[in-house]
Design an enzyme around this catalytic site. Structure first.
Site, PDB file in Angstrom:
ATOM      1  N   SER A 206      -0.554  -4.491   5.186  1.00 43.90           N
ATOM      2  CA  SER A 206      -0.374  -5.950   5.314  1.00 43.90           C
ATOM      3  C   SER A 206       0.967  -6.412   4.750  1.00 43.90           C
ATOM      4  O   SER A 206       1.648  -7.247   5.368  1.00 43.90           O
ATOM      5  CB  SER A 206      -1.527  -6.698   4.629  1.00 43.90           C
ATOM      6  N   HIS A 236      -7.808  -0.343   5.877  1.00 46.07           N
ATOM      7  CA  HIS A 236      -7.115  -1.229   4.915  1.00 46.07           C
ATOM      8  C   HIS A 236      -8.127  -2.280   4.434  1.00 46.07           C
ATOM      9  O   HIS A 236      -9.155  -1.934   3.885  1.00 46.07           O
ATOM     10  CB  HIS A 236      -5.870  -1.787   5.608  1.00 46.07           C
ATOM     11  N   HIS A 282      -7.027   6.720  -1.458  1.00 45.45           N
ATOM     12  CA  HIS A 282      -5.891   5.809  -1.389  1.00 45.45           C
ATOM     13  C   HIS A 282      -4.648   6.588  -1.010  1.00 45.45           C
ATOM     14  O   HIS A 282      -4.513   7.762  -1.361  1.00 45.45           O
ATOM     15  CB  HIS A 282      -5.669   5.096  -2.732  1.00 45.45           C
ATOM     16  N   ARG A 291      -8.101  -2.091 -10.124  1.00 44.12           N
ATOM     17  CA  ARG A 291      -8.744  -3.266  -9.521  1.00 44.12           C
ATOM     18  C   ARG A 291     -10.250  -3.013  -9.392  1.00 44.12           C
ATOM     19  O   ARG A 291     -11.044  -3.947  -9.431  1.00 44.12           O
ATOM     20  CB  ARG A 291      -8.125  -3.558  -8.138  1.00 44.12           C
ATOM     21  N   ASP A 337     -11.900  -1.893  -2.879  1.00 43.40           N
ATOM     22  CA  ASP A 337     -12.941  -2.352  -1.955  1.00 43.40           C
ATOM     23  C   ASP A 337     -14.327  -1.794  -2.261  1.00 43.40           C
ATOM     24  O   ASP A 337     -15.325  -2.290  -1.744  1.00 43.40           O
ATOM     25  CB  ASP A 337     -12.542  -1.995  -0.514  1.00 43.40           C
ATOM     26  N   ARG A 363      -4.019 -12.130  -0.357  1.00 40.13           N
ATOM     27  CA  ARG A 363      -2.845 -11.332  -0.002  1.00 40.13           C
ATOM     28  C   ARG A 363      -1.633 -12.211   0.336  1.00 40.13           C
ATOM     29  O   ARG A 363      -0.481 -11.787   0.240  1.00 40.13           O
ATOM     30  CB  ARG A 363      -3.219 -10.390   1.145  1.00 40.13           C
ATOM     31  N   ARG A 383      14.757  -1.549  10.849  1.00 43.48           N
ATOM     32  CA  ARG A 383      14.853  -0.756  12.074  1.00 43.48           C
ATOM     33  C   ARG A 383      15.110   0.704  11.675  1.00 43.48           C
ATOM     34  O   ARG A 383      16.236   1.174  11.749  1.00 43.48           O
ATOM     35  CB  ARG A 383      15.993  -1.319  12.921  1.00 43.48           C
TER      36      ARG A 383
END
Ligand code: AMX
Length: 399
Positions: A206, A236, A282, A291, A337, A363, A383
């Site tokens: 994200s 994710h 992860h 977390r 999560d 987020r 790029r």
């Protein structure tokens, strides 16, 4: 590395946070337990940090005073109103459209309000891009709780109109009220939740997507909507929904009290059927996610005897050994999560399809703080160079 999702390639500058594989995230140098100690709380009376203060820290690198955090609350309360076309659009979505699709579409449509896009069209000097990005970021973060509340209320509360913004309440307390919840302990949980899900350095899907799309000078709404589409993936952010779905299936199959052996069997069956154990593993972390730990501590304090919490704790004891035995996952430990759903369930926010929207609201804090810096530093369009397989073979002299 090129075939492996660019794992380990250092290719981005992100000022707001750094993720250590063993220690976990540090926001501007501060760990989560440190943030819980130093950041302002609600009216100086709560225990958990105000996300407003965390945003100040992410943007400026400095720990705000209570008055500075409160000034962000006022700014966000003042900027929360949505344009009518976004409300109409949300109200017209079918109830079978996933909450994350609704969230992403609404954020895209909010770009009618973009001050950056307007200034760009009027030929603003590139040195000032960051100021308009800052304005859009403040506006967007202010509006997201109302967007999220309309989605929740339409899907799960018969279309109840969200309560009006109360200037005496902080960003989180207003959100909780808008979705019809009142328990002060739940408000505290959500302050912690919105703080810890905000940022995880620059390479996660994200954050990286927001940065990448932003590098084309797409306005902040379009950039963040793209990041939200990435957050909606099961590897994710959607993992928080997946975890609850997986635990619910486990309960349905095995019933209330579960032995460690039954658990092991269930987990092996998941792996043998070619699925991942959601909430574990992860791409960067190699230890238990702090977390996860701080949510576990919240649970130990507020809901130590909750059956679902006990089950999640039992899973924590069993899964890592199995993933180690299977020998594939580089990190057998739980991530953020694995724990968030159990807390939300306890406070009766039971609709698991909605969980990733909460992640998305949070987020925005990290993605927008970074985008402001991208524009302040004048970072160019992203790029990187790619190769085809014949080209790579030639490069290393392989036949
Ligand atoms: N269960 C089963 N297998 C797992 C696993 C898990 N939890 N985590 C990793 N593996 C497997 C991978 O699928 C891969 O298998 P393959 O060789 O057959 O393709 C192998 O182990 C090596 O993967 P890795 O290098 O350890 O992980 P990664 O960096 O490629 O992927 C992640 C990281 C998070 C996608 C992965 O661990 C995973 O799928 N976890 C479960 C989903 C999840 O919890 N996602 C949320 C992450 C946090 C977040 O972004 N919110």
């Amino acid at each position: 590395m090129m075939y492996g999702g660019m794992r380990g390639i250092k290719g981005l500058v992100t000022e707001t946070s750094v993720l250590d594989p063993d220690e976990g995230i540090r926001f501007r140098g501060y760990s989560i337990p440190e943030c819980q100690k130093i950041l302002p709380t609600a009216g100086g009376k709560g225990e958990e940090p105000l996300p407003e203060g965390l945003f100040w820290l992410l943007v400026t690198g400095q720990v705000p005073t209570q008055a500075q955090a409160d000034s962000i609350t006022q700014e966000w309360n003042n900027r929360a109103a949505l344009p009518n076309h976004v409300i109409t659009m949300l109200n017209n979505f079918p109830s079978n459209l996933h909450p994350m699709s609704q969230f992403s579409a609404a954020i895209t449509a909010l770009n009618s309000e973009s001050k950056f896009a307007k200034a760009y069209a009027e030929g603003v000097n590139k040195k000032l891009y960051w100021e308009y990005t800052y304005e859009d970021s403040m506006d967007m973060i202010a509006k997201l709780p109302t967007v999220a509340a309309i989605i929740y209320n339409n899907l799960y509360r018969d279309g109840a109109t969200p309560a009006a913004i109360d200037n005496n309440k902080d960003w989180t307390a207003n959100f909780v009220k808008m979705i019809g919840f009142e328990d002060p302990a739940f408000v505290e949980l959500m302050r912690l939740y919105f703080t810890i899900h905000s940022d995880h350095e620059g390479g996660n899907v994200s954050a990286h997507t927001t940065h990448l799309v932003g590098s084309a000078l797409s306005d902040p709404y379009l950039s963040f909507a793209a990041g939200i589409n990435g957050l909606a993936g099961p590897l994710h952010g959607l993992a928080n929904q997946e975890v609850l779905g997986w635990v619910t299936k486990l309960q349905e199959e095995l019933g209330g009290e579960v032995s460690d052996d039954q658990l092991r069997n269930f987990i092996w069956n998941t792996l043998k059927s070619g699925q991942v154990v959601p909430g574990y593993g992860h791409a960067v972390l190699r230890k238990t996610d702090p977390r996860y730990t701080c949510q576990r501590e919240f649970a130990l304090k507020h809901l130590p005897n909750d059956p679902l919490f006990k089950l999640v704790s039992q899973i924590y004891k069993v899964v890592p050994d199995i993933l180690i035995e299977q020998g594939k996952a580089k990190n057998p430990w739980p991530n953020v999560d694995a724990h968030s759903g159990v807390l939300l369930q306890y406070y009766k926010l039971t609709q698991m399809n909605y969980y990733t929207v909460l992640f998305g609201v949070s987020r925005a804090l990290g993605c927008m703080a970074s985008l402001i810096w991208d524009r302040a530093l004048g970072l160019p369009i992203e790029r990187p160079k790619s190769f085809d397989t014949p080209g790579l073979k030639k490069l290393v002299g392989a036949k």
